[in-house]
Design an enzyme around this catalytic site. Structure first.
Site: not given
Ligand code: CO8
Length: 263
Positions: A69, A113, A116, A136
Site C-alpha cells: 500500500a 498489500g 495480499e 506491516e
C-alpha cells in the site's frame, strides 16, 4: 480492452481470450495508492464484463509486482477517516467480484498489500527470486487486505504467525515450496510466458465449467468439508443442465475435440 484509459494500469490482450492487466507505477515500485486500486478495480471489472475474455493475468514489472500500500498516503490517515471511508474495503472484496480466473505473475517485490493482492488471485506464479513479505509490523501496523487470513490458509498458522510477527521476507522459491505459489520460474520472461500459457489453456475450456470450478474451489476456503462437498455436488449436478457438458462428453465418445458453445 485494447485501449488504455488509465494512468497506472495497462490492459491488453496478448493471447486470444486472455486479458493482461499490468500495474505500471515504476517511480513508486507499483505502490498501491487509492488511485492505483481504483484503476485496478475498474480494469478487472471491465475484463469481467468483456465477453471475449475468459481468463486474466495480473502482473507488475520485473522489479516489483507491488511494494505494498502507498505508505506516504497512509501515514496521515486517522481511524475515523479510514473507518468512515471504508478504506480499501472495495479492493479486498475484488476476489469475490471477479468470476474469471486470475493468475498473478509475481516478479520482484510483493510486499504488504502487494503480497495480499497476489494472495487474492486464484493462482500465483512467480520468479524464484521474487521477494514476498508482510512487513506491516515493521511500520507499526498489521496486514489490512486479507493477508492474515489468506496467508494463514496457504501456509498454516505457525509459519504465517512467524512471517506476520517478524515481517520476514520469503523468496519465490519458498513460496513454491510452501504451496503459496503454484510454480516458480528461473526468469521473468519464463514467468510471463508460463502465466500467459496457463491462462490461454484455461481460456480454451468451457466458460461455464471454468466459472463453476473457480466457484467451488473458492468455497473450500469458506466452508467445512461436508458443506463444501455438498456445495460441489450441487454445482456438479447443475452442470448437467449446460450444453457444454453434452458437447464435452459426446466429443470424448466420438474421439474429437469439443467445440464449446459456452452455454
Ligand atoms: N509506498 C510508497 N512509496 C513506496 C513504497 C510504498 N509501499 N515502496 C516503495 N516506494 C517508493 C520509495 O519511497 C521510493 O520513492 P522515492 O524515489 O520518491 O524516494 C521509490 O518507491 C523507490 O523505492 P526505494 O528507493 O526504497 O527502492 P529500493 O530498491 O531501495 O527498496 C523496497 C525497495 C525494499 C521495496 C523499499 O522500497 C521498501 O521497503 N518499500 C516499502 C515496503 C513495505 O513496507 N510495504 C508494505 C506497506 S504497508 C501495507 O502494504 C499495508 C497493507 C494494508 C492494506 C493494503 C491496501 C492496498
Amino acid at each position: 480492452p485494447a485501449e488504455n484509459k488509465y494512468e497506472f494500469i495497462q490492459v491488453s490482450e496478448p493471447r486470444q481470450a486472455v486479458g493482461l492487466v499490468t500495474i505500471n507505477r515504476p517511480k513508486a515500485l507499483n505502490a498501491l495508492s487509492t488511485q492505483v486500486i481504483n484503476e485496478l478495480n475498474a480494469a478487472l471489472l471491465s475484463l469481467q464484463q468483456a465477453p471475449e475474455i475468459r481468463s486474466i493475468v495480473l502482473t507488475g514489472s520485473e522489479r516489483a509486482f507491488a511494494a505494498g500500500a502507498d505508505i506516504k498516503e497512509m501515514a496521515p490517515l486517522t481511524f475515523s477517516k479510514a473507518y468512515l471511508d471504508f478504506f480499501i474495503e472495495s479492493w479486498s472484496n475484488l476476489t469475490f467480484t471477479i468470476k474469471k480466473p486470475i493468475i498473478a505473475a509475481v516478479s520482484g517485490h510483493a510486499l504488504g498489500g502487494g503480497c495480499e493482492l497476489a494472495l487474492m488471485a486464484d493462482i500465483i506464479y512467480c520468479t524464484k527470486k521474487a521477494n514476498f513479505a508482510q512487513p506491516e509490523i515493521t511500520l507499526g501496523t498489521i496486514p489490512g487486505a486479507g493477508g492474515s487470513q489468506r496467508l494463514t490458509r496457504a501456509v498454516g498458522k505457525s509459519k504465517a504467525m512467524e512471517l506476520i510477527l517478524t515481517g520476514n521476507n520469503f523468496s519465490g522459491e519458498e513460496a513454491e515450496r510452501w504451496g503459496v505459489a503454484a510454480k516458480a520460474f528461473d526468469s521473468y520472461d519464463e514467468l510471463m510466458e508460463g502465466a500467459l500459457k496457463t491462462a490461454e489453456k484455461i481460456a480454451k475450456h468451457s466458460k461455464v465449467a471454468v466459472q463453476a470450478a473457480k466457484e467451488v474451489v473458492n468455497k473450500s476456503q469458506e466452508l467445512g468439508l461436508r458443506d463444501g462437498v455438498d456445495y460441489e455436488r450441487r454445482v456438479f449436478h447443475a452442470l448437467f443442465g449446460s450444453q457444454d457438458q453434452k458437447i464435452g462428453m459426446k466429443a470424448f465418445a466420438d474421439k474429437k475435440s469439443p467445440e464449446w458453445v459456452h452455454e
